[in-house]
Each structure stands twice: as C-alpha cells, then as structure tokens.
Motif scaffolding. Structure first.
Motif, short mmCIF file in Angstrom:
data_model
loop_
_atom_site.label_atom_id
_atom_site.label_comp_id
_atom_site.label_asym_id
_atom_site.label_seq_id
_atom_site.Cartn_x
_atom_site.Cartn_y
_atom_site.Cartn_z
N ASP A 9 46.48 56.88 29.11
CA ASP A 9 45.58 55.60 28.42
C ASP A 9 44.58 55.18 28.52
O ASP A 9 44.49 54.06 27.47
CB ASP A 9 47.25 54.91 28.62
N THR A 10 43.64 56.20 28.71
CA THR A 10 42.29 56.08 29.12
C THR A 10 41.35 56.75 28.76
O THR A 10 41.71 57.96 28.39
CB THR A 10 41.76 55.92 30.35
N SER B 263 40.48 48.71 32.99
CA SER B 263 40.01 50.09 32.26
C SER B 263 40.06 49.51 30.56
O SER B 263 40.13 48.60 30.20
CB SER B 263 41.48 51.19 32.60
N THR B 264 39.76 50.87 30.11
CA THR B 264 39.23 50.56 29.36
C THR B 264 40.50 51.53 28.11
O THR B 264 40.21 52.97 28.81
CB THR B 264 37.53 51.63 28.70
N ASP B 265 41.25 51.40 27.31
CA ASP B 265 42.04 51.76 26.51
C ASP B 265 41.59 52.98 25.74
O ASP B 265 40.29 53.28 25.75
CB ASP B 265 43.19 50.87 25.51
N ARG B 266 42.48 54.14 25.00
CA ARG B 266 42.09 54.46 23.67
C ARG B 266 41.55 54.02 22.86
O ARG B 266 40.54 54.67 22.29
CB ARG B 266 43.55 55.43 23.46
N ARG C 140 41.39 46.52 29.00
CA ARG C 140 42.36 46.04 29.82
C ARG C 140 42.87 46.11 31.14
O ARG C 140 42.02 46.38 31.94
CB ARG C 140 43.81 47.65 29.17
N ASP D 101 45.72 45.41 33.70
CA ASP D 101 47.26 46.12 35.03
C ASP D 101 47.78 45.15 35.51
O ASP D 101 46.88 45.02 36.45
CB ASP D 101 47.40 46.91 33.83
N THR E 299 50.90 44.11 31.21
CA THR E 299 49.13 43.90 30.24
C THR E 299 49.15 42.54 31.02
O THR E 299 49.74 41.89 30.27
CB THR E 299 48.83 44.46 29.24
N GLU F 101 43.98 41.79 27.06
CA GLU F 101 43.50 42.83 26.78
C GLU F 101 42.01 42.31 25.39
O GLU F 101 42.72 41.37 24.58
CB GLU F 101 44.25 43.43 25.50
#
Length: 411
Positions: free
Chosen positions: A113-114, A138-141, A146, A148, A167, A170
């Motif tokens: 997911d990252t 984190s940073t998503d795709r 994001r 969580d 989540t 976002e």
C-alpha cells in the motif's frame, strides 16, 4: 539508492527540486511568538516549565554504539511497558529491535500500500498510551498522506491485526516532496501529526499561510473519539479552530514548510520543531505545547530571514536557532530530542539534532530556563541521519536512512 540520491529524494533540501528561489525583499524580522490575534511581544518564547539542569554538552564525551542495521529505517517509537524499539522501515514494515540488537520479524507489513517514490514511504509511527494500538503515517500508492490506526492482536506478543486497520485521515499531496509525516502522542494524550506544505518549491501551492488546509501544519486530534458523520476521531475542544472560523478544526499550528521531525521535551512538555529550509536557512523552533494557533512563518520567512516579501498577518514564531547553508555545509535539518537520559549527565537538558546532507550531530546548549546559549558540535556523525528516537529509558538513538541504527552513548 546512494547517499546523494537519498538526500535529494527524501527531504528535498538544498533546492533539490531545481526550482529557482523566490525573491527575497526587505521585511521585518519575525516577531516573538504570541497566540494568533494577540499583539506581538518583545520577549522570546518561554518554556512550559523550568528545566532542572544546566547542561554542558561541550564537556560530554560521546560515542555511537551500533544497535541494528535495517532497510532504510525512518522512525522509532517505544510501546508502553515494552523495552523494545519499534522501528519503521521506509518501504512499509515495522520491526521490533531489542536493546541488544536482536531484530524481530515485522509486526506489520504495508509494502503493498506504500510507495517510496520521491520523499514518500512509511514516515512516522506512535503507540497509544495503553500500548494496544499503533498509529502509522505513510504515503499511499497515489501519494496521499494516510494516517492509520491498527490494533494489537490479543495474545500475539505485539503483532498487529491488519483486519483492524482504520484510516483516520487521508490528505492528498500535490507533489512528491515535503510530506513531513512525523507522529507523536503529546503530553496531553492527543495524537499530533506534522505535514509539509505540499511540495515543489516557493510554497507553490499557497498552503503555508492557510490554517484552513491541513498542509503546512501541525495537526492535533483525539484518535479515541468520534466526530460528526462517524468520523473516526474527535477534535480536542481547545484546538484553535475547533468550533470553526478561519482554520480547519484539526489544525493546531501552521506556517511550516517541511517539518522534518518534532518532539516533546519529556520533562517540560515543550514542543520542538525542526523545519527544513529552501535555499539558505534551516530553523529550530521551541514553544510551549499548550499555545494554540501559532504561525511558524513560512513562506513569509525562511528561518529568521524574509523570503517572499509579503507581510505575515500577526506575529510569527521566532526560531530559537538557525544556521545558514554556506556556514554549516548542511542544508536539510533533521530534528531530534532534548536529552533526558541518565547515562550522559553533561548532556541532560541539551537538544540534539543533525542535518541529513551533512551528517554531524549537534547539541543546543540550553540555559536552565530553556534559552539557547550555544551550538555544540558533538563530534559524532552518521551518513544520512533521517530521525532520532527516544528509548523507554530516555536514551537517544539516531537512525540512518542507509540502514544503521545507533545508540548515543558516553565515550
């Protein structure tokens, strides 16, 4: 990824995006910090409480003790009641590491997911006060930030149950740099998250002086509560715009460029923020953690210097320390902690920090009432220092994005 490539890709200091600098025109220096809407004062910010020591970091004999070598470590947190160090790896895993250096299997794996493109990845983590939940930044795709929350699986010995992943927030990011992403539980028990201004250069997206956006801000939420419409967090009622107005309810402070690591002094509660500069100046800010609505000044100021020539509306936070790229050699600050451990008495009460592109570790020599009276080169250095961490015993660690995790020890 080599050290030079890492330096450009993760922190984007030193005008790494290649954009021309904004013109610097005459403007007044930052006024001392006061709450938004209050008149400026002449005095610098004061600590939340008086520190008990007057440190002497110049007298400290220090060393680095290798604890572990991981895959691009980015952040460290300790779980209440557990002596292990939980260390985030940029690609999306979190590993427990004992003080003796035994590295465990990941307690969570978010690699699907990252992304690590640009300055992205798993950038921050914090345990809940009861140790039953881990918060992850984190940073998503798609490149969005994001936030969580994941619960510990009962009877698992600390493994996280991905089925409980929620989540909380976002936040879309318009560019691949200036993600910020540091995450901490504050002395107030709330969850704090630092976000950069959206990236590129020159505050291109116009977020720095906008408290109504979540970019370029410090956010403060109650992750154990709920909000309107089933929102998975509550807004602390003393947030400056909790009831509406010119700012977003989650925002505690604004005017940040790329806050690359912040921390709370474990004894005074004072909030320390290191903000990465663009072309000339790196800055460190320190304010009482209970003062809401503060403006850190970007892009009206880069550190203590005028940047875009526009006046700030109201007072801004005056940095407690700055350094220029040409004077130091570094150009991408990595913030740390006020040392509160017992192993190095001469260091107690000093603030340790580094620079990602230079690697040397410095200590701000603070007076007993928290004023900066010197900037000491400790003689320590690591390649690509991306974060500091504080163990359960308050001893400090420094993480290199190239892999090593070191404990700072007395020489």
């Amino acid at each position: 990824m080599g050290a030079l490539a890492v330096s450009v890709a993760l922190l984007a200091g030193c005008s790494a995006d290649g954009a021309p600098p904004a013109p610097v025109t005459a403007a007044p220096a930052p006024t001392a910090v006061t709450p938004t809407g209050a008149p400026p004062t002449a005095a610098p910010p004061t600590p939340a409480a008086t520190a008990p020591e007057d440190p002497d970091p110049a007298a400290a004999v220090l060393g680095l003790e290798l604890v572990a070598d991981l895959d691009a470590p980015t952040a460290l947190a300790v779980r209440p009641g557990d002596d292990a160090l939980y260390i985030a790896e940029r690609a999306g895993t979190v590993r427990p590491v004992t003080r003796d250096g035994d590295v465990g299997e990941p307690v969570i794996d978010l690699r699907e997911d990252t992304t690590t493109d640009g300055e992205r990845g798993l950038l921050g983590l914090a345990w809940s006060p009861d140790g039953d939940r881990l918060y992850l930044s984190s940073t998503d795709r798609e490149g969005s930030t994001r936030l969580d929350a994941v619960d510990v699986a009962p009877g698992s010995g600390g493994l996280l149950d991905l089925a409980t992943r929620t989540t909380l927030l976002e936040v879309p990011q318009p560019a691949a740099n200036h993600n910020g992403g540091d995450l901490h539980i504050g002395p107030d028990g709330h969850l704090w998250l630092a976000l950069g201004d959206g990236g590129a250069a020159d505050d291109r997206f116009g977020n720095g002086q906008r408290p109504d956006t979540l970019l370029g801000t410090l956010l403060r939420i109650d992750p154990e509560g709920t909000g309107p419409g089933g929102r998975p967090y509550a807004i602390p009622p003393d947030n400056p715009w909790a009831d509406g107005g010119e700012g977003a309810p989650e925002v505690w402070a604004y005017g940040l460029r790329n806050p690359w690591r912040f921390s709370f002094d474990a004894e005074t509660g004072r909030l320390w923020v290191a903000d990465v500069g663009q072309d000339e100046v790196e800055e460190i800010d320190a304010v009482p953690a209970d003062e809401p609505g503060l403006n850190y000044g970007w892009p009206r100021f880069e550190g203590d210097q005028p940047f875009d020539g526009q006046p700030a509306e109201g007072p801004v936070v005056a940095p407690v320390h700055t350094y220029r790229h040409g004077d130091r050699g570094g150009c991408s600050i990595t913030g740390g902690y006020v040392y509160r451990g017992q192993a190095i008495p001469a260091l107690r009460g000093a603030y340790l920090y580094s620079d990602f592109s230079d690697g040397r570790i410095f200590a701000l020599d603070l007076t007993a009432d928290g004023q900066v009276q010197g900037d000491v080169d400790t003689g320590l250095a690591v390649d690509a220092p991306v974060a500091f961490g504080q163990g359960s015993d308050a001893e400090l660690y420094v993480l290199s994005l190239e892999g090593p995790v070191h404990r700072i020890v007395g020489g």
